[in-house]
Design an enzyme around this catalytic site. Sequence first.
Site, PDB file in Angstrom:
ATOM      1  N   GLN A  11      -0.677   7.149   4.115  1.00 42.94           N
ATOM      2  CA  GLN A  11       0.315   7.869   3.044  1.00 42.94           C
ATOM      3  C   GLN A  11      -0.315   9.428   3.168  1.00 42.94           C
ATOM      4  OE1 GLN A  11      -2.479   6.439   1.972  1.00 42.94           O
ATOM      5  NE2 GLN A  11      -2.646   6.480  -0.114  1.00 42.94           N
ATOM      6  N   GLY A  12      -1.326   9.689   3.617  1.00 49.73           N
ATOM      7  CA  GLY A  12      -1.803  10.828   3.756  1.00 49.73           C
ATOM      8  C   GLY A  12      -2.482  11.376   2.449  1.00 49.73           C
ATOM      9  N   SER A  13      -3.196  10.571   1.842  1.00 52.05           N
ATOM     10  CA  SER A  13      -3.739  11.065   0.341  1.00 52.05           C
ATOM     11  C   SER A  13      -4.937  11.995   0.755  1.00 52.05           C
ATOM     12  CB  SER A  13      -4.206   9.761  -0.377  1.00 52.05           C
ATOM     13  OG  SER A  13      -4.953   8.950   0.401  1.00 52.05           O
ATOM     14  N   SER A  31       2.405   4.266  -6.235  1.00 50.27           N
ATOM     15  CA  SER A  31       2.750   5.817  -5.830  1.00 50.27           C
ATOM     16  C   SER A  31       1.866   6.412  -7.211  1.00 50.27           C
ATOM     17  CB  SER A  31       4.261   6.237  -6.241  1.00 50.27           C
ATOM     18  OG  SER A  31       4.906   5.369  -5.288  1.00 50.27           O
ATOM     19  N   ARG A  32       0.600   6.121  -7.395  1.00 55.30           N
ATOM     20  CA  ARG A  32       0.242   6.669  -8.698  1.00 55.30           C
ATOM     21  C   ARG A  32      -1.025   7.794  -7.986  1.00 55.30           C
ATOM     22  NH1 ARG A  32      -5.133   5.125  -9.500  1.00 55.30           N
ATOM     23  NH2 ARG A  32      -5.027   5.616 -11.504  1.00 55.30           N
ATOM     24  N   THR A  69      -1.169  10.616  -6.225  1.00 55.16           N
ATOM     25  CA  THR A  69      -0.706  12.175  -6.141  1.00 55.16           C
ATOM     26  C   THR A  69      -0.938  12.570  -7.658  1.00 55.16           C
ATOM     27  OG1 THR A  69       0.411  11.965  -4.294  1.00 55.16           O
ATOM     28  CG2 THR A  69       0.779  13.832  -5.615  1.00 55.16           C
ATOM     29  N   GLY A 122       4.113  11.113  -7.576  1.00 56.18           N
ATOM     30  CA  GLY A 122       4.222  10.138  -6.839  1.00 56.18           C
ATOM     31  C   GLY A 122       5.368   9.958  -5.867  1.00 56.18           C
ATOM     32  N   GLU A 160       7.195   5.139  -2.888  1.00 57.23           N
ATOM     33  CA  GLU A 160       8.019   3.969  -3.139  1.00 57.23           C
ATOM     34  C   GLU A 160       9.525   4.174  -3.230  1.00 57.23           C
ATOM     35  OE1 GLU A 160       5.615   0.832  -5.763  1.00 57.23           O
ATOM     36  OE2 GLU A 160       5.360   3.171  -6.370  1.00 57.23           O
TER      37      GLU A 160
END
Lengths: 286, 759, 161
Positions: free
Chosen positions: B487-489, B527-528, B530, B709, B712
């Site tokens: 996801q690129g975190s 999606s938490r 970010t 986030g 999703e």
Amino acid sequence: MKPFELLEPRTLREAATLLHAAGDAARPVGGGVAIMLMLKMGVLQPETLVSLASVEDRYSTIALDDDGQLRIGALATLRAIERSGLVRDRIPVLAQALRRLSNVRVRNVATLGGHLAHADPHMDLPPVLIALGASVRVVGPAGERVMPLADLHAGYLETVLARGELIAEVTCPVQGSRRAAYLKCTTRAADDWPALGVAAVLEAEGEVVRSARLVVSAATDVPTRLSRAEALLRGVRIDDALLARVGEAAAAEVTPIGDEHGSAAYKRELLDVYVRRAVRAALAAR
Amino acid sequence: MTSTQGAVGQSIRRLEGRAKVTGRAQYVHTLRLPGMLHGKVFRSTVAHARLLGLDASAARALPGVHRVLVGQDILAVMPDPHYGPAFHDQPVLALDKVRYVGEPVALVLAEDPHVAEEAAALIVARYEPLPAVYDEVEAMDSTAVVHEVLKPAGTFPDLKHLQGKRDTNIALDYSLRRGDPDGAFASADHVFEHRFRTQQVLHVPLEPFVSAAVPGEGTLTLHTASQSPSFVRIEIARLLGWPENRVRVQVPYLGGGFGAKLYIKVEALAAAAALIVGRPVKIALTMEEQFFTLTKHAATLRIRSAVTREGRITARECEVWWNGGAYADIGPRITQKSGFTAPGPYDIEHVRIDSYALYTNLPPAGALRGFGIPQLVWAYESHTDMIARELGIDPVEMRRRNILREGRPQATGTVMRDAAIEQVLERTAERMRWSEAFDRGSGTRRRGRGIAIGFKASVSPTTSVAIVNIYADGSCALYCSTVDMGQGSDTAMAQIVSEVLGIDIDRITVVHPDTDVTPYDMATLGSRSTFHMGNAVRAAAEDARSKLIALAQDVGVSVETTPIGEIFRRKYGMQAGNVVGSGSFVPAYTPTDHHTGQSDNVTPFWMIGATGVEVEVDTETGQVTVNRLVNVGDAGRAINPAIVETQLSGAAIMQLGFTMTEQMRFRDGQCVNPSLADYRIPGILDIPAIIDNERVDATQSSGPFGAKGVGESGTFGVSPAIASAIEDAVGIRLTSLPITAESVLRALREQQGRPLQAD
Amino acid sequence: MGTTRTLRFTLNGEPVTTEAPSHWNVVELLQNRFNLYGARESCGQGLCGCCTVLVDGVAVSGCLSLAARVDGADVRTIEAPAATEDGLDDVQQAFIESGAFQCGYCTPGFVLMTRKLLDECPQPDDEDIRHYLSGNLCRCAAYPEIVAAVRLVAQRRATRG
């Protein structure tokens, strides 16, 4: 996967002899796609694999023979056939069918012989080659024989090949003035196995068909000629009303097998539709 | 230290790009350890049975087999070998019972994985079959009971109240009551009720589950493809009865996760085996085995609405049955967290929700990109369109009349803030050119279009901790336990550090999760990251910055004009020392009332996503082609806009698979298509010719630099938008997923009065 | 001949010799004997392309190829460095610039297949790209970005002449 012995005979006849001697304990391997899948699943646990990779080069060649038929060695890869100038020129429908067959990597290694001998009804080339009138030459330990490809498949994953017999080559009349199409119907992902395939090969003058060969695959255990539908097409001009009767006849003359691609009832509908479309597509082809 | 580089908001290329395009990125898959044994799992072939005995003698006798472990063996290192985030209900290996086909029953260990596989096939189990239950609605009152005893885990604060209902299959019944639904229904102009179903589908990360455990002197190291390293450490330590510090969990890159690689999957089995045999053990599942490990929840949803003549929804009643499979995994949280958004992003005064997490004898179900939301959106957006069609109202207009606007209370009572629902809806309609004429096709090719919108609350309360370490040459490392599974975190977090410290992104390293080094994070899910980790990282970077400023003052220079390396040199006389900043983030949260489901602060932020589609239907075959897919989301102010757009698009394409082609098929509880040949995920030929992605111009004021986030959001609207587009094209409405060509043709034929035969 | 055999072949330009059991596939051979992990088994059925390697210049699924297939062959894997200053070729560069991957697990296969596609068809249209890459799966669904990356390389090569 269990260990096995890998043999690499230098001639096809030697391979046939080895396979004949070993019987069920041995399996031939060409491109190895289907065999690897079955080995991995544990469906097959052979003691010996007989690789056909080192047999005579001529079994990998594609050539035009003296009576104007195309001879394709059983060990020619599907990709070689797809990209062959001869094939594209003389039997374009074959090259077209190959474009949607599995994927490039599989076509790079899978061989025509394996494709036919696997006898999986979902294979794309049997209906096309049968509709074109192809025959196969088979080599066994004691000699060889030739049979129409239409007679090769005996059932689901079953052929008429005897112990030790191997497909050596396929001979296929060129398309010539015949117009041909193969339509593959997938019901899940676009590059899925077919729910059904329909090959149509027509001899026609304008919109009038002189003779037709229609073969359905995937919906039945073995590729099946649609003779009643073919008969309706003979000597008539094609229009929607006629095609409707052809589609209905096709759907009525075979009993599709329901599976994960669709129920039997649904496949009957698909057969009706795809036979009509295949005839239209063949007429539109050169 | 120079002023900020403006790293946040830039579409910076991924930090790990080079490693990934050269095939050198590290995954657990690539790990080989000296003396390592490979484990192969022997699995149950029956759905529900007492396990009477196992004959592993042939397996043990096979040359090369090191050891065969059965359930009882695990007790030597784990006295109570049951794990799970909600209930401690799942045994490491089956003990007295098996509860689904594919459940791990024994483990073969060998140096050669081929030998382990061959030996596993030689094991024979004896079972006494028990009645089984597969359907989630039947599970409500089935006499087949999957679990005799349930032990709540008590690990997560939001699941503290879990109890389970004895002698039933109900793991959790969640309810929400707001206003007076009965009264509203009684006085309604119209009442509509529909029932929907979604199927079991699978995450299919291309890197299947894999863990390797290495025993030490009173310690254990786990290398695992996990989205939740902190949870794994705590849970494995609990199972072993050890303090946390003796268990070390390391996570490199993941070859996809999508919610599958959360909590405990093969970690406990690898850990127990390694400790029992005193050697490193690696368990790498095959693609096939993924189908026996974790699924998405199938669900049945009933939804009923009271609607005025003008199309205003005044009351809504939702009943949802979640098929949790044999072990609860995180299903109870899905039932509750997702449950409270079941009425949709609409302003409805009177609401009643009942949501049930049910045990069945199918593989366990857990989180999958959307955490239950796509199932709910499938129901409430299909329902909304069906009402609109019935009342002759345009679907977009129907939504405008009911949309939950900023400042209005949601069903829980929480007031909507920074939720760009209206904007997302309007932008989707604009991108679809909704008000313009549309080519509807002709003959056997008919076209239609559809639109759908969904929303999701973030999980709460949770904790994220981060550490920023500035080195003496001015380069820097970020220590955080967020897992980059694609996801690129890593890139986004480095951008936040860069923004705060003014350090160039090329001089920032993101240290991958290693619980001995990187601090606690609840998990990479929902999606938490970010928002939560992003806030913690920002705080850590700011803390480091204050300390650096203090250091600069100490040596009498200005941080604004002096290179960082120079500050360190002045302080230590050479290139030496560190400045370490730390930060943590725990958002405020009010637990929902157990009876009414009400809370004044149920989530730290809302995710919004809408999808518009244009489809073409072949009326002779039922084949549906999605020609255009428009995905619009509210990501707040994007940290990395390009990555946000690929998240929207990737999520939508995944949901396209769940809508059109993907379906686990079961026979007597056994999945009969456990391979990518028979379970088709979307390939490059399956994606729409046109895909448009858009982030609306919005800000999450509580997020790091206004971000939130988005992993999703792209999934939410896809399925109902497609079903509505099909109805728009050919006038049939499908209420069950997946939408196969056959299901479309059957409905068409039904409508034409010439139904297909049942076979 | 037993169940193990000696294999001599060229691996990423270097001649190598090794022993391998006959039932190993090419992925196992590369991983177990040469520590090359860029080709990885995922679906195990030749459908996902994660195990792609080039044997005598032809792309094959390593997971469906017996190790013996490489005997005497020229094998190239994703690890073979490109003959450029930074070791990346224009395909890899375009994948990075276009964001044509997420988790990266399928990326080596897509890169190798793209190289072959452009060898065979230097200026592919979208249809050619999709057809050639249809045997590679990306669960993160970076497909639109992958198509964009392929187009970018083709365009750059055309401009360069």
